[in-house]
Design an enzyme around this catalytic site. Structure first.
Site, PDB file in Angstrom:
ATOM      1  N   SER A  79      -1.728  11.956   1.424  1.00 39.58           N
ATOM      2  CA  SER A  79      -1.059  10.511   1.388  1.00 39.58           C
ATOM      3  C   SER A  79      -0.916   9.653   0.081  1.00 39.58           C
ATOM      4  O   SER A  79      -1.258   9.872  -1.149  1.00 39.58           O
ATOM      5  CB  SER A  79      -1.367   9.557   2.004  1.00 39.58           C
TER       6      SER A  79
ATOM      7  N   TYR B 181      -9.351   3.780   4.368  1.00 45.18           N
ATOM      8  CA  TYR B 181      -8.067   5.198   4.688  1.00 45.18           C
ATOM      9  C   TYR B 181      -7.807   5.613   3.185  1.00 45.18           C
ATOM     10  O   TYR B 181      -7.777   6.886   3.582  1.00 45.18           O
ATOM     11  CB  TYR B 181      -7.140   4.505   5.738  1.00 45.18           C
TER      12      TYR B 181
ATOM     13  N   LYS C 215      -8.795   9.810   1.652  1.00 44.14           N
ATOM     14  CA  LYS C 215      -7.855  10.858   1.271  1.00 44.14           C
ATOM     15  C   LYS C 215      -8.095  11.445  -0.432  1.00 44.14           C
ATOM     16  O   LYS C 215      -8.168  12.249  -0.724  1.00 44.14           O
ATOM     17  CB  LYS C 215      -6.122  10.010   0.893  1.00 44.14           C
TER      18      LYS C 215
HETATM   19  P1  NAD Z   1      -2.008  11.445  13.970  1.00 48.05           P
HETATM   20  O1  NAD Z   1      -3.056  10.969  14.383  1.00 48.05           O
HETATM   21  O2  NAD Z   1      -0.363  11.878  14.804  1.00 48.05           O
HETATM   22  O3  NAD Z   1      -2.310  13.226  13.953  1.00 48.05           O
HETATM   23  C1  NAD Z   1      -3.747  13.313  12.882  1.00 48.05           C
HETATM   24  C2  NAD Z   1      -3.902  13.921  14.792  1.00 48.05           C
HETATM   25  O4  NAD Z   1      -5.778  14.063  14.521  1.00 48.05           O
HETATM   26  C3  NAD Z   1      -4.346  13.796  16.290  1.00 48.05           C
HETATM   27  O5  NAD Z   1      -3.607  14.407  17.223  1.00 48.05           O
HETATM   28  C4  NAD Z   1      -6.304  13.502  16.164  1.00 48.05           C
HETATM   29  O6  NAD Z   1      -5.890  13.144  17.625  1.00 48.05           O
HETATM   30  C5  NAD Z   1      -6.461  14.106  15.815  1.00 48.05           C
HETATM   31  N1  NAD Z   1      -7.837  14.524  14.324  1.00 48.05           N
HETATM   32  C6  NAD Z   1      -8.302  13.185  14.353  1.00 48.05           C
HETATM   33  N2  NAD Z   1      -9.482  13.356  14.185  1.00 48.05           N
HETATM   34  C7  NAD Z   1      -9.540  14.528  14.740  1.00 48.05           C
HETATM   35  C8  NAD Z   1     -10.949  15.354  14.434  1.00 48.05           C
HETATM   36  N3  NAD Z   1     -12.348  14.718  13.886  1.00 48.05           N
HETATM   37  N4  NAD Z   1     -11.181  16.981  15.020  1.00 48.05           N
HETATM   38  C9  NAD Z   1     -10.056  17.136  15.472  1.00 48.05           C
HETATM   39  N5  NAD Z   1      -8.712  16.107  15.832  1.00 48.05           N
HETATM   40  C10 NAD Z   1      -8.553  14.773  15.636  1.00 48.05           C
HETATM   41  O7  NAD Z   1      -1.075  10.886  12.273  1.00 48.05           O
HETATM   42  P2  NAD Z   1      -0.149  11.894  11.868  1.00 48.05           P
HETATM   43  O8  NAD Z   1       1.005  10.538  11.528  1.00 48.05           O
HETATM   44  O9  NAD Z   1       0.491  13.242  13.081  1.00 48.05           O
HETATM   45  O10 NAD Z   1      -0.486  12.624  10.568  1.00 48.05           O
HETATM   46  C11 NAD Z   1      -1.482  13.599  10.078  1.00 48.05           C
HETATM   47  C12 NAD Z   1      -1.857  13.532   9.145  1.00 48.05           C
HETATM   48  O11 NAD Z   1      -1.211  13.048   7.828  1.00 48.05           O
HETATM   49  C13 NAD Z   1      -3.479  12.600   8.748  1.00 48.05           C
HETATM   50  O12 NAD Z   1      -3.701  13.223   7.854  1.00 48.05           O
HETATM   51  C14 NAD Z   1      -2.402  11.613   7.889  1.00 48.05           C
HETATM   52  O13 NAD Z   1      -3.240  10.337   7.721  1.00 48.05           O
HETATM   53  C15 NAD Z   1      -1.620  12.016   6.890  1.00 48.05           C
HETATM   54  N6  NAD Z   1      -0.338  11.128   6.821  1.00 48.05           N
HETATM   55  C16 NAD Z   1      -0.232  10.454   7.553  1.00 48.05           C
HETATM   56  C17 NAD Z   1       1.213   9.399   7.452  1.00 48.05           C
HETATM   57  C18 NAD Z   1       1.721   8.926   7.853  1.00 48.05           C
HETATM   58  O14 NAD Z   1       2.292   8.117   8.024  1.00 48.05           O
HETATM   59  N7  NAD Z   1       2.077   9.694   9.775  1.00 48.05           N
HETATM   60  C19 NAD Z   1       1.566   9.388   6.295  1.00 48.05           C
HETATM   61  C20 NAD Z   1       0.537   9.878   4.815  1.00 48.05           C
HETATM   62  C21 NAD Z   1      -0.242  10.819   5.516  1.00 48.05           C
HETATM   63  C1  UD1 Z   2       1.462   2.105   5.543  1.00 49.19           C
HETATM   64  C2  UD1 Z   2       0.100   2.508   4.713  1.00 49.19           C
HETATM   65  C3  UD1 Z   2       0.057   3.503   3.760  1.00 49.19           C
HETATM   66  C4  UD1 Z   2       0.725   4.914   4.837  1.00 49.19           C
HETATM   67  C5  UD1 Z   2       1.795   4.624   5.382  1.00 49.19           C
HETATM   68  C6  UD1 Z   2       2.869   5.703   5.547  1.00 49.19           C
HETATM   69  C7  UD1 Z   2      -0.098  -0.109   4.477  1.00 49.19           C
HETATM   70  C8  UD1 Z   2      -0.666  -0.702   3.837  1.00 49.19           C
HETATM   71  N1  UD1 Z   2      -0.257   1.083   3.881  1.00 49.19           N
HETATM   72  O1  UD1 Z   2       2.613   2.445   4.537  1.00 49.19           O
HETATM   73  O2  UD1 Z   2      -1.266   3.928   3.720  1.00 49.19           O
HETATM   74  O3  UD1 Z   2       0.697   6.130   3.647  1.00 49.19           O
HETATM   75  O4  UD1 Z   2       1.974   3.347   6.265  1.00 49.19           O
HETATM   76  O5  UD1 Z   2       3.637   5.567   7.349  1.00 49.19           O
HETATM   77  O6  UD1 Z   2      -0.873  -0.170   5.900  1.00 49.19           O
HETATM   78  N2  UD1 Z   2       7.256  -4.307   7.263  1.00 49.19           N
HETATM   79  C9  UD1 Z   2       8.400  -5.285   8.201  1.00 49.19           C
HETATM   80  N3  UD1 Z   2       7.971  -6.089   9.196  1.00 49.19           N
HETATM   81  C10 UD1 Z   2       6.836  -4.331   9.832  1.00 49.19           C
HETATM   82  C11 UD1 Z   2       5.719  -3.688   9.643  1.00 49.19           C
HETATM   83  C12 UD1 Z   2       6.907  -2.876   8.305  1.00 49.19           C
HETATM   84  O7  UD1 Z   2       8.984  -5.951   6.913  1.00 49.19           O
HETATM   85  O8  UD1 Z   2       6.662  -4.802  11.161  1.00 49.19           O
HETATM   86  C13 UD1 Z   2       7.685  -3.444   5.533  1.00 49.19           C
HETATM   87  C14 UD1 Z   2       6.668  -3.924   5.105  1.00 49.19           C
HETATM   88  O9  UD1 Z   2       6.036  -4.479   4.656  1.00 49.19           O
HETATM   89  C15 UD1 Z   2       7.110  -2.761   4.273  1.00 49.19           C
HETATM   90  C16 UD1 Z   2       8.041  -1.202   4.848  1.00 49.19           C
HETATM   91  O10 UD1 Z   2       8.543  -2.736   6.109  1.00 49.19           O
HETATM   92  O11 UD1 Z   2       7.609  -3.177   2.791  1.00 49.19           O
HETATM   93  C17 UD1 Z   2       7.339  -0.185   5.906  1.00 49.19           C
HETATM   94  O12 UD1 Z   2       5.695  -0.511   6.265  1.00 49.19           O
HETATM   95  P1  UD1 Z   2       5.110   0.420   7.034  1.00 49.19           P
HETATM   96  O13 UD1 Z   2       5.684   1.400   7.437  1.00 49.19           O
HETATM   97  O14 UD1 Z   2       3.670  -0.375   7.191  1.00 49.19           O
HETATM   98  O15 UD1 Z   2       4.448   1.251   5.226  1.00 49.19           O
HETATM   99  P2  UD1 Z   2       3.527   0.927   4.181  1.00 49.19           P
HETATM  100  O16 UD1 Z   2       3.397  -0.205   3.978  1.00 49.19           O
HETATM  101  O17 UD1 Z   2       5.061   1.291   3.098  1.00 49.19           O
END
Ligand code: NAD
Ligand code: UD1
Length: 332
Positions: free
Chosen positions: A124, A148, A152
């Site tokens: 991330s 969190y 990572k």
């Molecule tokens: P998500 O929660 O939708 O998917 C993660 C999946 O992992 C879930 O289905 C959950 O049930 C499963 N899981 C968690 N712990 C487990 C375990 N111990 N054994 C088996 N399954 C398990 O999340 P996502 O948004 O699809 O994210 C996927 C990955 O990407 C995560 O590692 C997350 O940290 C990373 N990531 C996500 C974002 C985002 O904004 N969505 C941003 C940066 C990084």
């Molecule tokens: C968040 C996570 C980050 C993760 C990322 C990916 C935090 C501190 N960081 O980042 O670890 O990798 O999501 O999805 O949670 N906002 C509003 N109103 C809302 C929600 C958000 O104004 O109700 C604004 C926030 O202030 C920001 C932008 O929207 O400026 C994006 O917010 P968000 O979607 O939560 O993502 P990040 O904060 O970038």
């Protein structure tokens, strides 16, 4: 070639499964369904018209993982599984360290035992320290601001060390802000409870599930004063994983890549685009800044373009339209 997809029932994992199947890979999916359900797995089968093995297993269950590795000839792993909510990680840090670190350590042990040498890891942009200058490059200073983020950071280090010791190939993918849904409307992001992230909150507000969006801060040093982020369509992100597998299989060593568009978009810009593209109002009000938020950050995506041949294709309008199609069809 068979790809083991951990967390494949989740938001990004399910979209990646669709693209892996379309690219001709076989997949095996492991997920404990802690933050997902079988609808996403069925959705992937429906979109792709293909079947694949699914195991409802917690990755910390070493015996169950051992059985899966013994049963399938796995060529590469994409490791999505993990807990991902920043706020929750502050409230229950031990659970976050236990789940995210032990799932990864168990995977490394199983890889060694079964001779699997290739892994793509979901990292991330949160691994970058907040005081780096934008756009963020892969060489920027690392550090985390919450449990969190530290999980990572630590998983990246674990993989770096294992690669050095075992001669594996690892690709660390640092996602910026994934949003959107599959254009079919069949799979998408389905957060439990009140969404923390912006796009699902906008979608639920447009739908009337939430009364009003609060825009956290309109006094940042950005063009319109609201926070700026790098949003990436989840289908583009999924394609980035397919390209990363190609790279992983052809190289050894550990390489980190930003996956983002390289374009900074403000909260107001996203709200206005969502309203215009979907012809639906999103009521909002300005509220104080959210604790811990940065004004602006976005990726320098040039390394992924150069070495993976990856660049985003989908527009902000696509992100808004696809989010709304999924919201309309599936939730509430
Ligand atoms: P998500 O929660 O939708 O998917 C993660 C999946 O992992 C879930 O289905 C959950 O049930 C499963 N899981 C968690 N712990 C487990 C375990 N111990 N054994 C088996 N399954 C398990 O999340 P996502 O948004 O699809 O994210 C996927 C990955 O990407 C995560 O590692 C997350 O940290 C990373 N990531 C996500 C974002 C985002 O904004 N969505 C941003 C940066 C990084
Ligand atoms: C968040 C996570 C980050 C993760 C990322 C990916 C935090 C501190 N960081 O980042 O670890 O990798 O999501 O999805 O949670 N906002 C509003 N109103 C809302 C929600 C958000 O104004 O109700 C604004 C926030 O202030 C920001 C932008 O929207 O400026 C994006 O917010 P968000 O979607 O939560 O993502 P990040 O904060 O970038």
């Amino acid at each position: 070639m068979t790809i083991l997809v951990t967390g494949g029932a989740g938001y990004i994992g399910s979209h990646t499964c669709v693209e892996l199947l379309a690219a001709g890979y076989d997949i095996v999916v492991v997920d404990n369904l802690r933050n997902s359900d079988m609808a996403a797995v069925e959705g992937v089968k429906k979109i792709s018209g293909k079947n694949f093995p699914f195991y409802q297993v917690d990755m910390r269950d070493a015996d169950a993982m051992d059985d899966i590795f013994a049963k399938h000839n796995i060529g590469c792993i994409i490791h999505f599984a993990g807990h991902k909510a920043v706020g929750e990680s502050v409230a229950i840090p031990a659970e976050y360290y236990d789940n995210n670190i032990n799932a990864t350590l168990g995977l490394c042990k199983a890889m060694k035992k079964h001779g699997v040498k290739n892994i793509v890891f979901s990292s991330s942009a949160t691994v970058y320290r907040s005081d780096n200058t934008v756009p963020w490059v892969e060489e920027a200073v690392l550090g985390a601001a919450n449990p969190y983020g530290w999980t990572k950071f630590m998983c990246e280090q674990i993989l770096r060390d294992c690669v050095a010791a075992e001669g594996w190939s690892a690709v660390l993918l640092r996602y910026f802000n994934p949003v959107g849904a599959h254009p079919s409307g069949i799979i998408g992001e389905n957060p439990q409870g009140i969404p923390n992230n912006l796009m699902p909150f906008i979608a639920q507000t447009a739908k009337g599930i939430r009364e009003k969006l609060q825009i956290f801060g309109n006094d940042y040093d950005t063009p319109d004063g609201t926070g700026v982020r790098d949003y990436i369509h989840v289908v583009d992100l999924a394609i980035g994983h397919v390209k990363s597998i190609d790279y992983c299989l052809k190289h050894s060593g550990c390489e980190a890549f930003n996956l983002g568009s390289g374009q900074g978009i403000s909260v107001l810009e996203l709200v206005k685009t969502f309203e215009a593209e979907n012809n639906v109002p999103v009521p909002y009000e300005f509220a104080p800044r959210r604790a811990g938020d940065l004004g602006a950050y976005y990726a320098d995506p040039s390394k992924a373009k150069r070495l993976l041949g990856f660049a985003t294709q989908k527009s902000l309008a696509d992100m808004c339209k696809d989010t709304w199609r999924y919201q309309e069809g599936n939730n509430g």
